[in-house]
Design a protein around this motif. Structure first.
Motif, PDB file in Angstrom:
ATOM      1  N   VAL A  88       0.832  -1.199   0.000  1.00 35.48           N
ATOM      2  CA  VAL A  88       0.000   0.000   0.000  1.00 35.48           C
ATOM      3  C   VAL A  88       0.869   1.254   0.000  1.00 35.48           C
ATOM      4  CG1 VAL A  88      -1.737   1.315   1.292  1.00 35.48           C
ATOM      5  CG2 VAL A  88      -1.937  -1.166   1.106  1.00 35.48           C
ATOM      6  N   LEU A 110      -4.868   3.246  -4.711  1.00 31.66           N
ATOM      7  CA  LEU A 110      -4.782   2.738  -3.338  1.00 31.66           C
ATOM      8  C   LEU A 110      -5.809   1.642  -3.081  1.00 31.66           C
ATOM      9  CD1 LEU A 110      -4.281   6.128  -1.476  1.00 31.66           C
ATOM     10  CD2 LEU A 110      -2.680   4.211  -1.409  1.00 31.66           C
ATOM     11  N   ARG A 113      -4.930  -1.689  -4.791  1.00 32.28           N
ATOM     12  CA  ARG A 113      -3.883  -2.435  -4.096  1.00 32.28           C
ATOM     13  C   ARG A 113      -4.387  -3.047  -2.805  1.00 32.28           C
ATOM     14  NH1 ARG A 113       2.501  -1.598  -4.643  1.00 32.28           N
ATOM     15  NH2 ARG A 113       2.445  -2.722  -6.581  1.00 32.28           N
ATOM     16  N   ILE A 114      -5.209  -2.302  -2.078  1.00 31.14           N
ATOM     17  CA  ILE A 114      -5.748  -2.830  -0.826  1.00 31.14           C
ATOM     18  C   ILE A 114      -6.624  -4.050  -1.091  1.00 31.14           C
ATOM     19  CG2 ILE A 114      -7.354  -2.338   1.060  1.00 31.14           C
ATOM     20  CD1 ILE A 114      -6.293   0.550   1.033  1.00 31.14           C
ATOM     21  N   SER A 159      -3.079  -1.710   5.972  1.00 32.17           N
ATOM     22  CA  SER A 159      -3.552  -0.660   5.067  1.00 32.17           C
ATOM     23  C   SER A 159      -3.333   0.725   5.656  1.00 32.17           C
ATOM     24  CB  SER A 159      -5.043  -0.871   4.765  1.00 32.17           C
ATOM     25  OG  SER A 159      -5.272  -2.111   4.149  1.00 32.17           O
TER      26      SER A 159
END
Length: 262
Positions: A88, A110, A113-114, A159
């Motif tokens: 992250v 973001l 990716r999370i 995260s």
């Protein structure tokens, strides 16, 4: 009219996130035969190998009968947190070229990716725990709902820390090597090889502030019903996690254009 514009933006964002997730799948070990398979097999294999090595060194765990399972209940959330926070933290830098397009925002990068790494960590954990339970007599009683809480705590902290570092790594060039140095002792300070209850005072009070202590404690009491784990605080972990996530996101919203142009 305004509702239609918002609806269009929402769907555009969902399409961008979906495309970025597919990009993550395709580029994960893209040059290696097997592709995304190695994103799961590599961390799972590494943890299983370390588990087998330490199982030979340490015969009896502090709780339970299988050191392999005891070690895995600490190592899986710890390594998952490290991988999640690192991925992250590099999300915006990784997608920097795509952010030049109006259809792609840093929030899309973001979230992609999370979501992608959350799915990966869940599959890694499932593979490791299933393999150990299949080939070892662990004498555990896994509680799926409690395991889900532990995974949620781990994914949130990874995260949140990653979100903060996504800003800090770009804003301050010295923070990334310093952070890497600071994280090394956490392998020993997160109760992977021992349980929090055995730590003497005053060190126990100091270690309590390490959120990974709570994540690992929750994972262990999910597998060992006889383990109370009274020190685990959902309020602390989720409060800290959401707080860091919100702060990191606010900083990125305020300064992401400056960071992109620097």
């Amino acid at each position: 009219m305004l509702k239609e514009v918002r609806k269009h933006r929402r769907f555009a964002s969902l399409r961008a996130i979906g495309a970025l997730i597919l990009r993550e799948v395709q580029t994960s070990h893209g040059r290696a035969s097997g592709g995304y398979f190695w994103s799961i097999a590599e961390p799972a294999g590494g943890i299983v190998l370390l588990t087998l090595i330490f199982s030979v060194t340490f015969a009896l765990p502090p709780i339970g009968s299988s050191f392999a399972m005891f070690y895995a209940t600490g190592m899986v959330p710890f390594m998952g947190y490290l991988d999640m926070s690192g991925k992250v933290a590099g999300a915006v830098r990784y997608s920097m070229a795509l952010l030049a397009y109006p259809a792609v925002t840093f929030v899309d990068a973001l979230l992609a990716r999370i979501i992608f790494n959350s799915m990966t960590q869940i599959m890694v954990a499932t593979l490791i725990f299933t393999a150990i339970a299949t080939f070892n007599e662990t004498r555990t009683d896994p509680q799926i709902d409690q395991i889900a809480i532990a995974m949620a705590m781990m994914l949130l902290m990874g995260s949140a820390v990653g979100m903060m570092n996504c800003f800090l790594f770009e804003a301050f060039s010295w923070w990334q090597p310093l952070w890497s140095m600071l994280m090394r002792p956490f392998f020993l300070l997160s109760c992977i090889f021992f349980i929090f209850d055995d730590v003497p005072q005053p060190y126990q009070d100091w270690l309590w502030w390490n959120p990974l202590i709570h994540v690992i404690g929750q994972m262990r009491r999910a597998f060992y019903p006889s383990y109370a784990g009274d020190y685990v605080s959902y309020l602390y972990v989720f409060g800290l996690g959401f707080g860091l996530f919100a702060l990191g996101l606010a900083l990125l919203v305020r300064y992401h254009r400056d960071l992109q142009n620097s």
